[in-house]
Motif scaffolding. Structure first.
Motif, PDB file in Angstrom:
ATOM      1  N   TRP A   1       8.006  15.180  -2.377  1.00 11.05           N
ATOM      2  CA  TRP A   1       8.983  14.514  -1.527  1.00 11.05           C
ATOM      3  C   TRP A   1       8.476  14.351  -0.100  1.00 11.05           C
ATOM      4  CZ3 TRP A   1      12.706  11.632  -3.092  1.00 11.05           C
ATOM      5  CH2 TRP A   1      13.246  11.841  -4.352  1.00 11.05           C
ATOM      6  N   SER A   2       7.688  15.273   0.378  1.00 15.80           N
ATOM      7  CA  SER A   2       7.208  15.155   1.762  1.00 15.80           C
ATOM      8  C   SER A   2       6.309  13.923   1.918  1.00 15.80           C
ATOM      9  CB  SER A   2       6.465  16.412   2.183  1.00 15.80           C
ATOM     10  OG  SER A   2       5.324  16.616   1.381  1.00 15.80           O
ATOM     11  N   VAL A   3       5.473  13.667   0.937  1.00 14.89           N
ATOM     12  CA  VAL A   3       4.609  12.489   0.988  1.00 14.89           C
ATOM     13  C   VAL A   3       5.436  11.214   0.876  1.00 14.89           C
ATOM     14  CG1 VAL A   3       2.759  11.266  -0.213  1.00 14.89           C
ATOM     15  CG2 VAL A   3       2.640  13.733   0.048  1.00 14.89           C
ATOM     16  N   THR A   4       6.416  11.212  -0.002  1.00  8.28           N
ATOM     17  CA  THR A   4       7.259  10.031  -0.182  1.00  8.28           C
ATOM     18  C   THR A   4       8.041   9.726   1.092  1.00  8.28           C
ATOM     19  OG1 THR A   4       7.458  10.549  -2.529  1.00  8.28           O
ATOM     20  CG2 THR A   4       9.051   8.999  -1.621  1.00  8.28           C
ATOM     21  N   TRP A   5       8.598  10.736   1.735  1.00  3.79           N
ATOM     22  CA  TRP A   5       9.347  10.513   2.981  1.00  3.79           C
ATOM     23  C   TRP A   5       8.430  10.021   4.098  1.00  3.79           C
ATOM     24  CZ3 TRP A   5      14.169   9.559   3.062  1.00  3.79           C
ATOM     25  CH2 TRP A   5      15.016  10.152   2.136  1.00  3.79           C
TER      26      TRP A   5
ATOM     27  N   ILE B   1       0.837  -1.203   0.000  1.00  2.00           N
ATOM     28  CA  ILE B   1       0.000   0.000   0.000  1.00  2.00           C
ATOM     29  C   ILE B   1       0.872   1.254   0.000  1.00  2.00           C
ATOM     30  CG2 ILE B   1      -1.618   1.342   1.414  1.00  2.00           C
ATOM     31  CD1 ILE B   1      -2.928  -1.341   2.162  1.00  2.00           C
ATOM     32  N   MET B   2       1.954   1.231   0.742  1.00  2.00           N
ATOM     33  CA  MET B   2       2.866   2.384   0.761  1.00  2.00           C
ATOM     34  C   MET B   2       3.518   2.586  -0.610  1.00  2.00           C
ATOM     35  SD  MET B   2       2.703   3.656   3.757  1.00  2.00           S
ATOM     36  CE  MET B   2       1.109   3.023   4.195  1.00  2.00           C
ATOM     37  N   ILE B   3       3.882   1.504  -1.269  1.00  2.00           N
ATOM     38  CA  ILE B   3       4.475   1.615  -2.608  1.00  2.00           C
ATOM     39  C   ILE B   3       3.453   2.164  -3.598  1.00  2.00           C
ATOM     40  CG2 ILE B   3       5.400   0.292  -4.556  1.00  2.00           C
ATOM     41  CD1 ILE B   3       6.713  -1.560  -2.466  1.00  2.00           C
ATOM     42  N   GLY B   4       2.226   1.652  -3.531  1.00  2.00           N
ATOM     43  CA  GLY B   4       1.173   2.169  -4.401  1.00  2.00           C
ATOM     44  C   GLY B   4       0.897   3.637  -4.161  1.00  2.00           C
ATOM     45  N   GLY B   5       0.907   4.046  -2.903  1.00  2.00           N
ATOM     46  CA  GLY B   5       0.718   5.463  -2.590  1.00  2.00           C
ATOM     47  C   GLY B   5       1.870   6.316  -3.080  1.00  2.00           C
ATOM     48  N   ALA B   6       3.086   5.799  -2.959  1.00  2.00           N
ATOM     49  CA  ALA B   6       4.256   6.564  -3.424  1.00  2.00           C
ATOM     50  C   ALA B   6       4.244   6.720  -4.946  1.00  2.00           C
ATOM     51  CB  ALA B   6       5.543   5.878  -2.971  1.00  2.00           C
ATOM     52  N   ILE B   7       3.763   5.716  -5.661  1.00  2.00           N
ATOM     53  CA  ILE B   7       3.688   5.819  -7.124  1.00  2.00           C
ATOM     54  C   ILE B   7       2.653   6.862  -7.525  1.00  2.00           C
ATOM     55  CG2 ILE B   7       2.985   4.588  -9.215  1.00  2.00           C
ATOM     56  CD1 ILE B   7       4.222   2.059  -7.978  1.00  2.00           C
TER      57      ILE B   7
ATOM     58  N   LEU C   1       5.655   8.221   3.702  1.00  2.00           N
ATOM     59  CA  LEU C   1       5.347   6.827   3.400  1.00  2.00           C
ATOM     60  C   LEU C   1       6.538   5.916   3.698  1.00  2.00           C
ATOM     61  CD1 LEU C   1       3.350   7.251   0.078  1.00  2.00           C
ATOM     62  CD2 LEU C   1       2.444   6.751   2.348  1.00  2.00           C
ATOM     63  N   LEU C   2       7.734   6.389   3.392  1.00  2.00           N
ATOM     64  CA  LEU C   2       8.940   5.617   3.703  1.00  2.00           C
ATOM     65  C   LEU C   2       9.103   5.460   5.210  1.00  2.00           C
ATOM     66  CD1 LEU C   2      11.479   4.219   2.615  1.00  2.00           C
ATOM     67  CD2 LEU C   2      12.642   6.417   2.809  1.00  2.00           C
ATOM     68  N   LEU C   3       8.816   6.500   5.955  1.00  2.00           N
ATOM     69  CA  LEU C   3       8.920   6.431   7.412  1.00  2.00           C
ATOM     70  C   LEU C   3       7.915   5.443   7.988  1.00  2.00           C
ATOM     71  CD1 LEU C   3      10.451   7.712   9.776  1.00  2.00           C
ATOM     72  CD2 LEU C   3       8.621   9.400   9.922  1.00  2.00           C
ATOM     73  N   VAL C   4       6.687   5.450   7.485  1.00  2.00           N
ATOM     74  CA  VAL C   4       5.674   4.487   7.931  1.00  2.00           C
ATOM     75  C   VAL C   4       6.128   3.062   7.622  1.00  2.00           C
ATOM     76  CG1 VAL C   4       3.326   3.669   7.506  1.00  2.00           C
ATOM     77  CG2 VAL C   4       3.754   6.108   7.798  1.00  2.00           C
ATOM     78  N   ALA C   5       6.681   2.849   6.436  1.00  2.00           N
ATOM     79  CA  ALA C   5       7.139   1.510   6.052  1.00  2.00           C
ATOM     80  C   ALA C   5       8.283   1.041   6.948  1.00  2.00           C
ATOM     81  CB  ALA C   5       7.575   1.502   4.586  1.00  2.00           C
TER      82      ALA C   5
ATOM     83  N   ILE D   1      10.152  -2.371  11.558  1.00  2.00           N
ATOM     84  CA  ILE D   1      10.832  -2.462  12.848  1.00  2.00           C
ATOM     85  C   ILE D   1       9.910  -3.013  13.929  1.00  2.00           C
ATOM     86  CG2 ILE D   1      11.863  -1.093  14.708  1.00  2.00           C
ATOM     87  CD1 ILE D   1      13.003   0.739  12.540  1.00  2.00           C
ATOM     88  N   THR D   2       8.684  -2.539  13.982  1.00  2.00           N
ATOM     89  CA  THR D   2       7.817  -2.890  15.102  1.00  2.00           C
ATOM     90  C   THR D   2       7.133  -4.246  14.972  1.00  2.00           C
ATOM     91  OG1 THR D   2       5.980  -1.669  14.114  1.00  2.00           O
ATOM     92  CG2 THR D   2       7.369  -0.491  15.692  1.00  2.00           C
TER      93      THR D   2
END
Length: 163
Positions: free
Chosen positions: A65-69, A54-60, A71-75, A80-81
């Motif tokens: 850049w703010s949205v991409t960062w 879902i994060m990859i689909g959203g990034a596409i 989404l990357l942070l959420v991923a 990690i968790t």
């Protein structure tokens, strides 16, 4: 609208649909699987992959850049968790004896590996210690046993001690 936007929309939609399907299967697995270890597996593996897709689909599909960062942070936080969560759930389930021994291939914290027979005189953890070795009593008391322990405040009234 050019052809690239159309192709990017279709690719993003495919990632979003597959990710949503994996998240749905994780939820169904949590409800349907019979034991803790199966539920833990269903709650981590497909769910993490679903969120990543879902994060990859959203990034596409989304721009900036703010949205991409974000989404990357959420991923990254998801990666990690989720393993830490699964590890803690499995430890608690094992210590509270919610894990059936026949579901374990190797029980590194218990008596013997699956399929191994412990001889009558062997009392050690793994069966390879001498018979006069101290017996491991297993994990400590459960929370229910801890609650039953003597509590000096239990004799006092609900509002606290009277003066």
């Amino acid at each position: 609208m050019n052809d690239f936007d159309s192709v990017a929309d279709w690719i993003a939609a495919a990632f979003l649909l597959v990710g949503a399907f994996l998240c749905l299967t994780a939820g169904v697995g949590l409800l349907r699987f019979p034991d803790v270890l199966s539920r833990m597996h269903a709650g981590t593996k497909p769910q993490v992959m679903g969120v990543l897709l879902i994060m990859i689909g959203g990034a596409i599909r989304l721009t900036g850049w703010s949205v991409t960062w974000m989404l990357l942070l959420v991923a990254v936080f998801q990666l990690i968790t989720a393993p830490v969560n699964a590890h803690m759930v499995s430890r608690i389930a094992y210590r509270r004896r919610h894990v059936a021994p026949e579901h374990l291939f190797v029980d590194e914290l218990g008596v013997a590996p699956r399929g191994a027979e412990v001889q009558a005189g062997e009392r050690g953890r793994r069966g390879d210690e001498p018979a006069d070795a101290p017996v491991d009593q297993g994990p400590g008391p459960t929370v229910a046993e801890d609650d039953e322990a003597e509590d000096p405040a239990a004799d006092e009234p609900a509002g606290g001690p009277r003066r």
